[in-house]
Design a protein around this motif. Structure first.
Motif, short mmCIF file in Angstrom:
data_model
loop_
_atom_site.label_atom_id
_atom_site.label_comp_id
_atom_site.label_asym_id
_atom_site.label_seq_id
_atom_site.Cartn_x
_atom_site.Cartn_y
_atom_site.Cartn_z
N PRO A 201 0.80 -1.25 0.00
CA PRO A 201 0.00 0.00 0.00
C PRO A 201 0.82 1.29 0.00
CG PRO A 201 -0.83 -1.55 1.64
CD PRO A 201 0.45 -2.12 1.13
N VAL A 202 2.13 1.23 0.29
CA VAL A 202 2.90 2.47 0.35
C VAL A 202 4.08 2.50 -0.62
CG1 VAL A 202 2.25 3.05 2.72
CG2 VAL A 202 4.28 1.65 2.31
N ARG A 203 4.39 1.40 -1.28
CA ARG A 203 5.57 1.38 -2.15
C ARG A 203 5.18 0.96 -3.56
NH1 ARG A 203 7.10 -1.62 2.49
NH2 ARG A 203 8.54 -0.48 3.84
N PHE A 204 5.99 1.42 -4.49
CA PHE A 204 5.71 1.06 -5.88
C PHE A 204 7.00 0.96 -6.68
CE2 PHE A 204 6.67 5.20 -7.58
CZ PHE A 204 6.34 6.09 -6.57
N VAL A 205 6.94 0.33 -7.84
CA VAL A 205 8.03 0.35 -8.80
C VAL A 205 7.62 1.36 -9.87
CG1 VAL A 205 9.43 -1.00 -10.41
CG2 VAL A 205 8.37 -2.13 -8.44
N GLY A 206 8.47 2.35 -10.13
CA GLY A 206 8.12 3.38 -11.12
C GLY A 206 9.31 3.71 -11.99
N ASN A 207 9.21 4.79 -12.73
CA ASN A 207 10.37 5.24 -13.51
C ASN A 207 10.38 6.77 -13.55
OD1 ASN A 207 9.02 6.23 -16.08
ND2 ASN A 207 8.24 4.13 -15.98
N ARG A 208 11.47 7.32 -14.12
CA ARG A 208 11.70 8.77 -14.01
C ARG A 208 11.00 9.60 -15.10
NH1 ARG A 208 16.55 10.87 -14.70
NH2 ARG A 208 17.58 9.08 -15.59
N SER A 209 10.13 9.00 -15.89
CA SER A 209 9.49 9.78 -16.94
C SER A 209 8.72 10.96 -16.33
CB SER A 209 8.52 8.88 -17.72
OG SER A 209 7.71 9.68 -18.55
N SER A 210 8.92 12.17 -16.90
CA SER A 210 8.26 13.37 -16.37
C SER A 210 6.92 13.63 -17.03
CB SER A 210 9.16 14.59 -16.60
OG SER A 210 9.30 14.80 -18.00
N GLY A 211 6.72 13.03 -18.19
CA GLY A 211 5.49 13.29 -18.95
C GLY A 211 5.64 14.42 -19.96
N ARG A 212 6.81 15.10 -19.94
CA ARG A 212 6.99 16.29 -20.79
C ARG A 212 6.76 16.00 -22.27
NH1 ARG A 212 11.43 17.50 -17.44
NH2 ARG A 212 11.24 19.49 -16.37
N MET A 213 7.33 14.88 -22.76
CA MET A 213 7.23 14.60 -24.21
C MET A 213 5.77 14.39 -24.61
SD MET A 213 9.30 14.49 -26.75
CE MET A 213 8.13 15.06 -27.95
N GLY A 214 5.06 13.60 -23.82
CA GLY A 214 3.65 13.35 -24.13
C GLY A 214 2.82 14.62 -24.02
N PHE A 215 3.12 15.43 -23.01
CA PHE A 215 2.37 16.68 -22.83
C PHE A 215 2.62 17.62 -24.01
CE2 PHE A 215 2.10 16.46 -17.86
CZ PHE A 215 1.30 15.33 -17.99
N ALA A 216 3.87 17.63 -24.48
CA ALA A 216 4.19 18.49 -25.63
C ALA A 216 3.44 18.00 -26.88
CB ALA A 216 5.70 18.49 -25.88
N LEU A 217 3.34 16.68 -27.04
CA LEU A 217 2.61 16.13 -28.19
C LEU A 217 1.13 16.47 -28.10
CD1 LEU A 217 4.53 12.80 -28.25
CD2 LEU A 217 4.13 14.15 -30.31
N ALA A 218 0.58 16.35 -26.91
CA ALA A 218 -0.84 16.67 -26.72
C ALA A 218 -1.08 18.15 -27.03
CB ALA A 218 -1.27 16.35 -25.29
N ALA A 219 -0.19 19.01 -26.54
CA ALA A 219 -0.35 20.45 -26.77
C ALA A 219 -0.23 20.77 -28.25
CB ALA A 219 0.69 21.23 -25.97
N ASP A 220 0.69 20.10 -28.92
CA ASP A 220 0.88 20.41 -30.35
C ASP A 220 -0.29 19.91 -31.19
OD1 ASP A 220 2.93 21.69 -32.15
OD2 ASP A 220 2.53 19.83 -33.22
N ALA A 221 -0.81 18.73 -30.83
CA ALA A 221 -1.98 18.21 -31.57
C ALA A 221 -3.15 19.17 -31.40
CB ALA A 221 -2.33 16.82 -31.05
N ARG A 222 -3.29 19.71 -30.22
CA ARG A 222 -4.39 20.63 -29.95
C ARG A 222 -4.20 21.94 -30.71
NH1 ARG A 222 -6.77 23.62 -25.68
NH2 ARG A 222 -8.99 23.15 -25.69
N ARG A 223 -2.95 22.41 -30.73
CA ARG A 223 -2.65 23.64 -31.48
C ARG A 223 -3.05 23.48 -32.95
NH1 ARG A 223 1.19 25.07 -34.94
NH2 ARG A 223 2.48 23.24 -34.66
N ARG A 224 -2.90 22.24 -33.46
CA ARG A 224 -3.25 21.99 -34.86
C ARG A 224 -4.75 21.88 -35.08
NH1 ARG A 224 1.47 19.20 -37.66
NH2 ARG A 224 3.15 19.58 -36.21
#
Ligand code: CTP
Length: 407
Positions: A201-224
């Motif tokens: 309940p308190v620990r997890f296995v994760g990774n260092r991805s910040s989400g920046r690349m996906g967020f940039a793609l989402a923003a660019d798709a929306r701009r289009r």
């Protein structure tokens, strides 16, 4: 063509905003210069007046300037507020809603997009206070042209130099440009960020991805002009404005959310760093420590992208354009090409994660886009620009848009 308010603040690079002004005008935009008091110490308002052929706003208290409550009037007329250079002081005031001059009042009064080009001494830029303020603005949707590295006017060598005027103009144009007809009304699904696989309940296995690349793609798709569904794993970064935001935690949740959203979509971009393995059975209670080593047994997760590829193959190739990412440390292109075939997708965006300057958890990236048409190398640049380069490559793969039915 738009009216751009060009905010000029008190940095040595203020003279470069003359060139930014020219660049915007060359693209057909009107510019009104708004200078802070400190900026006028570096460049004469007359320079901007001559170039813009408009009165330069230097103070909130100029007689006559408030006849029309000018910052309110201007705030509703502009298509963009661009601040270049943007000092640490103005970044701080924007972040905390302080409005003690025309520019900072304009920032609060406008609903137009805001783009800043920070410029300052390396240590100032790296200071946690400035970084925190930058993050606040980013979370609020303020766009940014990253400062460059090199020889600074203060004699230091490092990051903090105002980005090149051409780069600033390009970033402004990307915001002001009309939507892309090929993308208007398309449904684009983007996944972003890491997944967390719970151990207890308190620990997890994760990774260092910040989400920046996906967020940039989402923003660019929306701009289009696309309608965007963003499926985001747990990230600290604020996601961009999208039509539908689905928050997920684990690879299993990501799988379910993306497969559901992808039904009838035009494009799916899997930028998320989905865990490949998950604990076989998360403990119901917190695992207490013992003397010996702890062994975790992990099992494979389902591959979202491969399942999307398989689903499309089952429907005789009918389905969204599929784009995946590949993080590699060696044989980048060969491995990306194999991954593309194996997962049955159109495009793999490969990046070399052995280089700490790009990729994970940093703002820049350099990628190779592998598709049936060959390989396109995109050199190191901001993730926003990488996102635009990726979607440019997707454009020719979009199915012809359905012809609207007339009644
Ligand atoms: N991906 C996915 N579902 C998973 C794992 C990954 O959809 N369970 C997607 C990622 O979003 C990314 C691509 O697949 O688009 C990455 O492929 P993957 O085979 O996981 O490659 P890497 O993790 O880069 O490397 P490796 O093959 O070494 O695992």
């Amino acid at each position: 063509m738009a009216l751009v308010a060009l905010g000029v603040t008190g940095g040595i690079s203020a003279y470069k905003s003359v060139e930014v002004c020219r660049g915007l005008q060359k693209l057909g935009h009107e510019v009104v210069a708004v200078m802070t008091r400190a900026a006028t110490k570096f460049v004469g308002p007359l320079t901007f007046e001559a170039i813009t052929r408009r009165e330069v706003i230097t103070s909130q208290w100029t007689p006559g300037a408030n006849a029309d409550i000018e910052h309110i009037a201007l705030a509703s007329d502009i298509g963009l507020l661009l601040v270049a250079p943007c000092t640490a002081n103005v970044i701080g005031k924007f972040a905390h809603g302080m409005a003690d001059d025309f520019l900072t009042s304009l920032y609060l009064a406008t609903t137009a997009p805001v783009l800043i080009a920070p410029a300052m001494n390396t240590n100032m830029l790296a200071h946690p206070a400035v970084q925190e303020n930058v993050r606040i603005l980013e979370a609020r949707g303020v766009r940014r042209v990253e400062p460059g590295e090199g020889y600074l006017a203060c004699g230091w060598v490092g990051k903090g130099r105002l980005a090149e005027p051409a780069e600033i103009v390009e970033a402004a144009q990307a915001i002001l440009a009309p939507v892309d007809a090929s993308w208007r009304g398309r449904h684009v699904v983007v996944s972003a960020g890491p997944t967390y696989e719970d151990i207890d309940p308190v620990r997890f296995v994760g990774n260092r991805s910040s989400g920046r690349m996906g967020f940039a793609l989402a923003a660019d798709a929306r701009r289009r002009g696309a309608r965007v569904t963003l499926v985001a794993g747990p990230t600290r970064m604020e996601p961009p404005q999208v039509e539908t935001l689905v928050r997920v935690r684990s690879a299993a949740e990501m799988h379910a959310a993306v497969l559901a959203a992808a039904e009838g979509a035009d494009v799916v971009v899997m930028a998320a760093a989905v865990a490949d393995y998950t604990p076989v059975a998360p403990a119901a209670g917190k695992i207490a420590k013992g003397d010996g080593p702890l062994v975790l047994t992990l099992e494979r997760t389902r591959d979202v992208l491969a399942d999307l590829g398989a689903r499309r193959a089952r429907h005789s190739g009918e389905g969204p354009v599929l784009v995946g990412f590949a993080a590699e440390t060696s044989d980048l292109l060969a491995k990306a090409a194999v991954k593309r075939e194996r997962k049955g997708v159109d495009m793999i965006v490969a990046n070399d994660v052995s280089n700490p300057d790009i990729g994970f958890d940093v703002d820049a990236n350099a990628v190779s886009i592998v598709s049936a048409g060959g390989v396109v190398d995109v050199p190191r640049q901001s993730k926003m620009r990488i996102a635009a380069a990726i979607l440019d490559q997707v454009t020719p793969l979009l199915r012809p848009a359905p012809v609207p039915v007339r009644s």
